[in-house]
Design a protein around this motif. Structure first.
Motif, PDB file in Angstrom:
ATOM      1  N   ALA A 257       0.836  -1.207   0.000  1.00  0.00           N
ATOM      2  CA  ALA A 257       0.000   0.000   0.000  1.00  0.00           C
ATOM      3  C   ALA A 257       0.870   1.256   0.000  1.00  0.00           C
ATOM      4  N   GLU A 258       1.949   1.198   0.754  1.00  0.00           N
ATOM      5  CA  GLU A 258       2.872   2.333   0.833  1.00  0.00           C
ATOM      6  C   GLU A 258       3.486   2.618  -0.545  1.00  0.00           C
ATOM      7  N   TRP A 259       3.934   1.573  -1.202  1.00  0.00           N
ATOM      8  CA  TRP A 259       4.554   1.758  -2.522  1.00  0.00           C
ATOM      9  C   TRP A 259       3.550   2.252  -3.560  1.00  0.00           C
ATOM     10  N   ASN A 260       2.279   1.961  -3.327  1.00  0.00           N
ATOM     11  CA  ASN A 260       1.257   2.389  -4.279  1.00  0.00           C
ATOM     12  C   ASN A 260       0.773   3.817  -4.045  1.00  0.00           C
ATOM     13  N   LEU A 261       1.176   4.422  -2.933  1.00  0.00           N
ATOM     14  CA  LEU A 261       0.743   5.801  -2.678  1.00  0.00           C
ATOM     15  C   LEU A 261       1.165   6.689  -3.844  1.00  0.00           C
ATOM     16  N   PRO A 262       0.278   7.605  -4.277  1.00  0.00           N
ATOM     17  CA  PRO A 262       0.601   8.458  -5.440  1.00  0.00           C
ATOM     18  C   PRO A 262       1.978   9.108  -5.325  1.00  0.00           C
ATOM     19  N   GLU A 263       2.333   9.545  -4.126  1.00  0.00           N
ATOM     20  CA  GLU A 263       3.617  10.248  -3.993  1.00  0.00           C
ATOM     21  C   GLU A 263       4.810   9.301  -4.119  1.00  0.00           C
ATOM     22  N   ASN A 264       4.562   8.010  -4.034  1.00  0.00           N
ATOM     23  CA  ASN A 264       5.670   7.059  -4.136  1.00  0.00           C
ATOM     24  C   ASN A 264       5.781   6.405  -5.508  1.00  0.00           C
ATOM     25  N   ARG A 265       4.854   6.740  -6.398  1.00  0.00           N
ATOM     26  CA  ARG A 265       4.849   6.073  -7.701  1.00  0.00           C
ATOM     27  C   ARG A 265       5.933   6.591  -8.624  1.00  0.00           C
ATOM     28  N   HIS A 266       6.433   5.698  -9.446  1.00  0.00           N
ATOM     29  CA  HIS A 266       7.290   6.094 -10.559  1.00  0.00           C
ATOM     30  C   HIS A 266       6.441   6.929 -11.521  1.00  0.00           C
ATOM     31  N   PRO A 267       7.027   7.990 -12.111  1.00  0.00           N
ATOM     32  CA  PRO A 267       6.228   8.859 -12.992  1.00  0.00           C
ATOM     33  C   PRO A 267       5.521   8.094 -14.109  1.00  0.00           C
TER      34      PRO A 267
END
Lengths: 434, 434
Positions: A257-267
């Motif tokens: 869930a953390e990796w999927n947060l918008p701020e953590n996504r690859h562009p």
């Protein structure tokens, strides 16, 4: 005859070729090829390639030759003499167009319970415009499209003016070592063909006629938890590794869930709702209902972004698993085995001339430009993207229920993709009268 | 020679018999006998019983004969011609003492990973007064104690004045159908022996020299959850039955906690900290790390109180599982298979004269009365308690790690139990000079 076929001619010819595609794909699907045991499908395809007059060679998988390469994944099955097939249409003497390599995988994933299939996973059938069977979509259908594109040009009296290669590989679904083996053979004079024979690569994976703009990285982990078995009468004295596995999986879902947060996504994945998937694909534990079990093994698939190093990801996830296990019970023994995919993500360059030509070819056939897909799965495209300078992407037909029950590929989509591939050959390689 | 041996003589003789017990139990342990494949242990024991001059008969397991009985459990293995052994010491002509049947099971539970055992599960070894091996405690050790009690009296020059029976059964660990088969044969003239030959029953299960006052009921359930498989790229479209299984198990743990509340306990278990155990003993699901799995099967062991009807319990637990599954996702398909234990609990009558005699015998040998145990496991005692009027309980040696790794039985405890069983024979059956 005109110097080149028109899009209308290609569309019509693709439609006319549909019976050939159905027959070919049906026979291909009926040749089971689970990863590690692809031979029936390889035999079928080799016969077809020879019948089509292609220059065909076998590239034997030899893990010792490639195990030092960065993109090598730890095998799940012995090499066992298995081989890829690399076939080429060679341009007529005196012509020298640009070339393309179509790269597809022979292997298919397990079927699930066969009883859930309407007609069995290896019993191909056509209904309402879909051809059903394990591998029909992922990705025997795409391989048939590529071969059909050549066949189609021939029926119209044309031959590609450059080399058109067809690389059919094993072991894509669990490691990607098949494509790695061909690539290595092309680069090291182990094959008759050479990497420099090819100017572009298309992987006809079944992603709905999109051009792939990026794909995630994927690592497989096998996690074995060993607890302390006991008679269930003294359940409190035991240490149930199945229950521990459940807690560990819940904890990993928090990391996902953390990796999927918008701020953590690859562009490249900013517009994808849930780009990173941690999948608990297998579990096995215990032997006896009335014993607190001793061991439990989880088969995990961890997704992550391009640019993340697979070894780093595996170390991070492994540390998380070990920390959670320690918190649950310090006596729990954790073993983590990184067998299978260690496949970094990548971003494709769809502005490369060959890729623009492919997009244009699709538009000529369908009337609209192809959508772009940031893919939440891995494909063999990464090998070409990360280890060569060749322009590459995925472009293949629409399928449904891939890896599921009653997997199927759309025949109309196969027609469109076949015609678009033929258009690409016309526009990129050029054609001459056969 | 005195008319009866003294407790001191019995204790000393049991100690002197220890090498015989070690040799016998070692050979017994070295004959593997997992439930469903007990033949090696049956063959060994038959030879021993014949060597001891006992009147020995085979009682073949025939599920069709007993499947209509209330205490029948759905088999986990085919009958396969397997058989119990029923052996009897017959009293010398002209003597007529009371009789006893020692009832023990041949089968053992799975070993767990053999590599975790210090010397392999079927490699018996003695260390620091413990004899190690799968089944050493549960319950080949107890069977050896019972046979040693007879052997001991003989070495002292005595013979029991009544019938002393030894029933060695299969399939105790998963169904209890072995003892049911012998009991049925004794009641229906299918055996040479008759149920009326016996005035008391002792089950030498390894519960630390206690007399069992009650035991829980146990039902096994196999729960198969079928979700919707998918490529992990579209994980959100799939329906992961392994994850569903985890949620269902967590929900069942709430029911377990509820049943364990002091106000919900059966009076016989009021002093037991955690009488009811729901054990997730096995799990298996999925085929491929990168596919959302299709099915997951759980092997559950549900404990419950005496007086609760097994079918009612199974229905209640099944309804709970189905309700939770529905709440998780109405598309989840739940199948529940009640294979294995359907074994109601029971309360033993330790005030019956035979049981008081057993308690006194233990006190004579050890200097103190035996503790009473409300047992959180099931035993074959239920068959005699619920389907006959025979006084019955469990009384056997101290063991550790039963159903676990490095299972072992205490040799000192075996000596005490052997002497106490001999004392019981002296006091209950009477003895005559051999």
């Amino acid at each position: 005859m005109a110097a080149t076929p028109t899009p209308d001619q290609l569309r019509d010819a693709a439609q006319a070729l549909t019976p050939w595609m159905i027959d070919t794909l049906s026979a291909f699907v009926a040749a089971p090829s689970p990863s590690g045991a692809e031979q029936p499908a390889a035999d079928f395809l080799e016969g077809l390639m020879q019948d089509m007059g292609l220059d065909c060679e076998r590239i034997v998988l030899d893990s010792r030759q490639i195990e030092g390469l960065a993109l090598f994944s730890c095998p799940c099955d012995p090499d066992g003499g298995r081989h890829n097939l690399l076939a080429r249409h060679l341009p007529p003497a005196g012509t020298k167009g640009r070339s393309v390599l179509f790269n597809g995988h022979l292997d298919v994933v397990p079927t699930g319970p066969e009883s859930l299939w309407t007609a069995g996973p290896y019993v191909p059938r056509v209904e309402d415009g879909w051809l059903y069977g394990r591998g029909a979509g992922d990705m025997k259908g795409g391989i048939v499209c590529a071969l059909a594109a050549l066949q189609l040009l021939r029926t119209l009296g044309f031959a590609p003016a450059g080399t058109v290669g067809f690389n059919a590989v094993l072991d894509e679904e669990n490691t990607g070592n098949g494509t790695l083996a061909t690539l290595h053979a092309l680069q090291t004079a182990r094959a008759k063909a050479k990497l420099t024979d090819f100017d572009a690569v298309i992987i006809p994976e079944p992603f709905g006629e999109t051009l792939m703009s990026a794909q995630v990285g994927v690592s497989w982990l096998f996690v074995t938890l060993t607890g302390r078995p006991a008679h269930v009468a003294y359940m409190g004295q035991g240490l149930n590794p199945i229950e521990a596995a459940m807690a560990i999986m819940a904890d990993l879902k928090e990391l996902e869930a953390e990796w999927n947060l918008p701020e953590n996504r690859h562009p490249a994945f900013s517009d994808v709702a849930h780009p990173v998937n941690f999948n608990l694909g297998r579990i096995e534990g215990g032997e006896w209902n009335s014993s607190v079990p001793c061991t439990c093994t989880l088969g995990l698939r961890i997704g992550y972004y391009p640019g993340m190093d697979p070894a780093d990801v595996e170390a991070q996830v492994g540390a998380r698993i070990r920390a959670k296990a320690r918190a649950l019970n310090p006596a729990l023994v954790v073993e983590i085995d990184a067998r299978g995919h260690r496949s970094p993500g990548c971003v494709y360059d769809l502005e490369a001339p060959a890729m623009r030509t492919l997009a244009t070819a699709h538009a000529k056939i369908t009337g609209q430009p192809p959508a772009r897909l940031a893919c939440t799965a891995t494909t063999d495209g990464r090998h070409f993207r990360l280890a060569t300078d060749l322009p590459v992407t995925n472009y293949g037909p629409t399928a449904r229920n891939i890896h599921g029950i009653d997997e199927a590929v759309s025949l109309e989509s196969m027609q469109r993709v076949t015609a678009a591939m033929a258009q690409f050959i016309v526009d990129w390689c050029g054609v001459v009268a056969a």
